[in-house]
Design a protein around this motif. Structure first.
Motif, PDB file in Angstrom:
ATOM      1  N   ASN A 294      -0.822  10.102   5.002  1.00 14.81           N
ATOM      2  CA  ASN A 294      -1.658   9.668   6.125  1.00 14.81           C
ATOM      3  C   ASN A 294      -1.020   8.494   6.861  1.00 14.81           C
ATOM      4  OD1 ASN A 294      -3.609  11.620   5.661  1.00 14.81           O
ATOM      5  ND2 ASN A 294      -4.797  10.327   4.279  1.00 14.81           N
ATOM      6  N   ALA A 295      -0.394   7.581   6.110  1.00 16.65           N
ATOM      7  CA  ALA A 295       0.300   6.466   6.750  1.00 16.65           C
ATOM      8  C   ALA A 295       1.484   6.963   7.570  1.00 16.65           C
ATOM      9  CB  ALA A 295       0.770   5.470   5.683  1.00 16.65           C
ATOM     10  N   ALA A 296       2.199   7.948   7.037  1.00 19.31           N
ATOM     11  CA  ALA A 296       3.343   8.508   7.764  1.00 19.31           C
ATOM     12  C   ALA A 296       2.889   9.233   9.025  1.00 19.31           C
ATOM     13  CB  ALA A 296       4.128   9.460   6.856  1.00 19.31           C
ATOM     14  N   LEU A 297       1.776   9.946   8.936  1.00 21.85           N
ATOM     15  CA  LEU A 297       1.250  10.651  10.117  1.00 21.85           C
ATOM     16  C   LEU A 297       0.810   9.667  11.197  1.00 21.85           C
ATOM     17  CD1 LEU A 297      -0.794  13.452   8.326  1.00 21.85           C
ATOM     18  CD2 LEU A 297       1.237  13.779   9.748  1.00 21.85           C
ATOM     19  N   LYS A 298       0.240   8.540  10.784  1.00 20.71           N
ATOM     20  CA  LYS A 298      -0.151   7.518  11.749  1.00 20.71           C
ATOM     21  C   LYS A 298       1.078   6.961  12.454  1.00 20.71           C
ATOM     22  CE  LYS A 298      -2.663   3.150  12.175  1.00 20.71           C
ATOM     23  NZ  LYS A 298      -3.442   2.091  11.451  1.00 20.71           N
ATOM     24  N   ALA A 299       2.139   6.716  11.682  1.00 20.62           N
ATOM     25  CA  ALA A 299       3.377   6.211  12.279  1.00 20.62           C
ATOM     26  C   ALA A 299       4.006   7.247  13.204  1.00 20.62           C
ATOM     27  CB  ALA A 299       4.361   5.815  11.175  1.00 20.62           C
ATOM     28  N   LEU A 300       3.941   8.518  12.819  1.00 14.98           N
ATOM     29  CA  LEU A 300       4.478   9.587  13.664  1.00 14.98           C
ATOM     30  C   LEU A 300       3.730   9.643  14.990  1.00 14.98           C
ATOM     31  CD1 LEU A 300       6.375  12.074  13.962  1.00 14.98           C
ATOM     32  CD2 LEU A 300       4.513  13.450  13.002  1.00 14.98           C
ATOM     33  N   ALA A 301       2.397   9.514  14.933  1.00 15.64           N
ATOM     34  CA  ALA A 301       1.595   9.552  16.160  1.00 15.64           C
ATOM     35  C   ALA A 301       1.947   8.397  17.086  1.00 15.64           C
ATOM     36  CB  ALA A 301       0.110   9.518  15.803  1.00 15.64           C
TER      37      ALA A 301
ATOM     38  N   GLU B 228      -0.248   0.363  -4.891  1.00 12.64           N
ATOM     39  CA  GLU B 228      -0.494  -0.852  -4.111  1.00 12.64           C
ATOM     40  C   GLU B 228       0.106  -0.716  -2.714  1.00 12.64           C
ATOM     41  OE1 GLU B 228       0.740  -4.369  -6.084  1.00 12.64           O
ATOM     42  OE2 GLU B 228      -0.577  -4.083  -7.825  1.00 12.64           O
ATOM     43  N   GLY B 229      -0.712  -1.018  -1.726  1.00 13.91           N
ATOM     44  CA  GLY B 229      -0.258  -0.954  -0.340  1.00 13.91           C
ATOM     45  C   GLY B 229      -0.355   0.423   0.281  1.00 13.91           C
ATOM     46  N   SER B 230      -0.720   1.438  -0.508  1.00 13.21           N
ATOM     47  CA  SER B 230      -0.783   2.811   0.021  1.00 13.21           C
ATOM     48  C   SER B 230      -2.141   3.140   0.620  1.00 13.21           C
ATOM     49  CB  SER B 230      -0.483   3.821  -1.091  1.00 13.21           C
ATOM     50  OG  SER B 230      -1.546   3.872  -2.032  1.00 13.21           O
ATOM     51  N   GLY B 231      -3.158   2.388   0.222  1.00 12.10           N
ATOM     52  CA  GLY B 231      -4.520   2.721   0.621  1.00 12.10           C
ATOM     53  C   GLY B 231      -5.274   3.474  -0.455  1.00 12.10           C
ATOM     54  N   ALA B 232      -4.566   3.921  -1.497  1.00 12.12           N
ATOM     55  CA  ALA B 232      -5.202   4.597  -2.629  1.00 12.12           C
ATOM     56  C   ALA B 232      -5.508   3.572  -3.713  1.00 12.12           C
ATOM     57  CB  ALA B 232      -4.287   5.689  -3.186  1.00 12.12           C
ATOM     58  N   HIS B 233      -6.663   3.740  -4.346  1.00  9.82           N
ATOM     59  CA  HIS B 233      -7.073   2.834  -5.415  1.00  9.82           C
ATOM     60  C   HIS B 233      -7.578   3.656  -6.594  1.00  9.82           C
ATOM     61  CE1 HIS B 233      -6.779  -0.473  -2.514  1.00  9.82           C
ATOM     62  NE2 HIS B 233      -7.432   0.316  -1.676  1.00  9.82           N
ATOM     63  N   PHE B 234      -7.663   3.007  -7.751  1.00  8.77           N
ATOM     64  CA  PHE B 234      -8.109   3.694  -8.960  1.00  8.77           C
ATOM     65  C   PHE B 234      -9.073   2.821  -9.740  1.00  8.77           C
ATOM     66  CE2 PHE B 234      -4.006   5.543  -7.932  1.00  8.77           C
ATOM     67  CZ  PHE B 234      -4.217   6.893  -8.116  1.00  8.77           C
ATOM     68  N   ASP B 235     -10.112   3.451 -10.271  1.00  9.59           N
ATOM     69  CA  ASP B 235     -11.003   2.825 -11.238  1.00  9.59           C
ATOM     70  C   ASP B 235     -11.136   3.808 -12.394  1.00  9.59           C
ATOM     71  OD1 ASP B 235     -12.893   1.536 -12.725  1.00  9.59           O
ATOM     72  OD2 ASP B 235     -14.400   1.371 -11.138  1.00  9.59           O
ATOM     73  N   PHE B 236     -10.123   3.802 -13.254  1.00 11.72           N
ATOM     74  CA  PHE B 236     -10.081   4.797 -14.325  1.00 11.72           C
ATOM     75  C   PHE B 236     -11.262   4.652 -15.285  1.00 11.72           C
ATOM     76  CE2 PHE B 236      -5.510   4.556 -13.130  1.00 11.72           C
ATOM     77  CZ  PHE B 236      -5.344   5.884 -12.777  1.00 11.72           C
ATOM     78  N   ALA B 237     -11.757   3.429 -15.448  1.00  9.00           N
ATOM     79  CA  ALA B 237     -12.881   3.211 -16.373  1.00  9.00           C
ATOM     80  C   ALA B 237     -14.149   3.898 -15.896  1.00  9.00           C
ATOM     81  CB  ALA B 237     -13.124   1.714 -16.546  1.00  9.00           C
ATOM     82  N   ALA B 238     -14.224   4.179 -14.585  1.00  7.34           N
ATOM     83  CA  ALA B 238     -15.428   4.816 -14.034  1.00  7.34           C
ATOM     84  C   ALA B 238     -15.445   6.323 -14.243  1.00  7.34           C
ATOM     85  CB  ALA B 238     -15.539   4.502 -12.543  1.00  7.34           C
ATOM     86  N   ILE B 239     -14.299   6.910 -14.606  1.00  5.51           N
ATOM     87  CA  ILE B 239     -14.194   8.367 -14.713  1.00  5.51           C
ATOM     88  C   ILE B 239     -14.582   8.813 -16.114  1.00  5.51           C
ATOM     89  CG2 ILE B 239     -12.655  10.348 -14.484  1.00  5.51           C
ATOM     90  CD1 ILE B 239     -10.869   8.580 -12.702  1.00  5.51           C
ATOM     91  N   SER B 240     -15.546   9.705 -16.203  1.00  2.00           N
ATOM     92  CA  SER B 240     -15.989  10.184 -17.516  1.00  2.00           C
ATOM     93  C   SER B 240     -15.625  11.644 -17.767  1.00  2.00           C
ATOM     94  CB  SER B 240     -17.505  10.018 -17.668  1.00  2.00           C
ATOM     95  OG  SER B 240     -18.203  10.779 -16.688  1.00  2.00           O
TER      96      SER B 240
ATOM     97  N   ILE C 247     -12.855  13.286  -1.199  1.00  2.00           N
ATOM     98  CA  ILE C 247     -12.938  13.870  -2.545  1.00  2.00           C
ATOM     99  C   ILE C 247     -12.046  13.094  -3.502  1.00  2.00           C
ATOM    100  CG2 ILE C 247     -12.487  15.921  -3.939  1.00  2.00           C
ATOM    101  CD1 ILE C 247     -13.230  17.608  -1.467  1.00  2.00           C
ATOM    102  N   PHE C 248     -10.842  12.765  -3.071  1.00  2.00           N
ATOM    103  CA  PHE C 248      -9.966  11.941  -3.913  1.00  2.00           C
ATOM    104  C   PHE C 248     -10.616  10.604  -4.231  1.00  2.00           C
ATOM    105  CE2 PHE C 248      -6.247  14.567  -2.507  1.00  2.00           C
ATOM    106  CZ  PHE C 248      -5.719  14.821  -3.761  1.00  2.00           C
ATOM    107  N   ARG C 249     -11.170   9.932  -3.211  1.00  2.00           N
ATOM    108  CA  ARG C 249     -11.789   8.618  -3.440  1.00  2.00           C
ATOM    109  C   ARG C 249     -12.988   8.724  -4.362  1.00  2.00           C
ATOM    110  NH1 ARG C 249     -11.070   8.141   2.163  1.00  2.00           N
ATOM    111  NH2 ARG C 249     -13.314   8.509   2.473  1.00  2.00           N
ATOM    112  N   ALA C 250     -13.799   9.770  -4.143  1.00  2.00           N
ATOM    113  CA  ALA C 250     -14.996   9.936  -4.965  1.00  2.00           C
ATOM    114  C   ALA C 250     -14.627  10.042  -6.437  1.00  2.00           C
ATOM    115  CB  ALA C 250     -15.767  11.180  -4.523  1.00  2.00           C
ATOM    116  N   TYR C 251     -13.544  10.747  -6.729  1.00  2.00           N
ATOM    117  CA  TYR C 251     -13.154  10.940  -8.125  1.00  2.00           C
ATOM    118  C   TYR C 251     -12.454   9.717  -8.695  1.00  2.00           C
ATOM    119  CZ  TYR C 251     -11.183  13.004 -12.329  1.00  2.00           C
ATOM    120  OH  TYR C 251     -10.854  13.264 -13.634  1.00  2.00           O
TER     121      TYR C 251
END
Length: 230
Positions: free
Chosen positions: A35-42, A96-108, A140-144
């Protein structure tokens, strides 16, 4: 004359097939970088028409619909909880810096992703607005990974689709069915037969494949290199 003139100014096109699975940590990072690359391309080439297509891939093709307990599944896969924690730390650092984050403890749960793939195929087949579908994929990625939601459940996916402006009163019942399940399997096996055995994988113009969560700068360079005349 008008047809000739229109053809002469037709915008250059770039097709990108995004092969990913919603429970793949590197797919979450890779699609955020895309998504970052597509923004730069635009910004660099606003004349380019990008056609993005999401293709299903399943890391756990035999996962039962109810899924598995998440920590236990990872320990079986990687050998020990120490190994799991090491890999999770590695992924979190890379994100880090990609816009993606993780909360592995929240995933059951480690869910089956067939329903999520069916949903995206349904929307693409119906000609849903591409930007909304892309936003739903990211949601969907963020929700999970960031909220620990069970994306194997119909009501969770239906709510995410509604939030993206792509819901409908029939959607929960449709998700509880099996329409397009065979198509998900067919596309998964067809992509595997082309040599894609790991995700994410980004296929440009149906001929150039970039495997893994590539840096946004590398994805942008590949896009520019694969434009007509590039």
């Amino acid at each position: 004359m008008n047809q000739t003139m229109n053809a002469s100014v037709e915008a250059p096109a770039l097709s990108i097939d995004v092969v990913a699975d919603f429970v793949c940590v590197w797919c979450h990072v890779g699609t955020a970088r895309l998504n970052a690359a597509l923004k730069a391309l635009a910004e660099q080439r606003p004349d380019v028409q990008v056609v993005l297509r999401h293709r299903p891939f399943m890391l756990d093709a035999d996962m039962p619909e109810v899924g598995h307990a998440y920590p236990e599944h990872l320990v079986r896969k990687f050998g020990s909880m120490d190994a799991v924690k090491g890999l999770q730390a590695q992924v979190s650092a890379a994100a880090e810096g990609s816009g993606a984050h993780f909360d592995f403890a929240a995933i059951s749960r480690r869910p089956s992703t067939v329903k999520a793939h069916r949903l995206i195929l349904r929307l693409q087949n119906a000609g849903a607005e591409a930007g909304r579908v892309d936003a739903l994929v990211a949601a969907i990625f963020r929700a999970y990974f960031e909220q620990g939601q069970d994306i194997g459940r119909s009501e969770v996916l239906a709510a995410l689709a509604t939030d993206a402006g792509l819901g409908g009163p029939d959607l929960p019942a449709w998700l509880d069915g099996d329409e397009l399940a065979d198509e998900v399997q067919r596309q998964h096996h067809a992509i595997s037969a082309r040599g894609v055995n790991g995700v994410p994988c980004f296929i440009l113009n149906d001929r150039v494949a970039l495997s893994g969560a590539q840096p946004a700068e590398m994805l942008l360079r590949a896009m520019l290199d694969n434009l007509p005349g590039g």
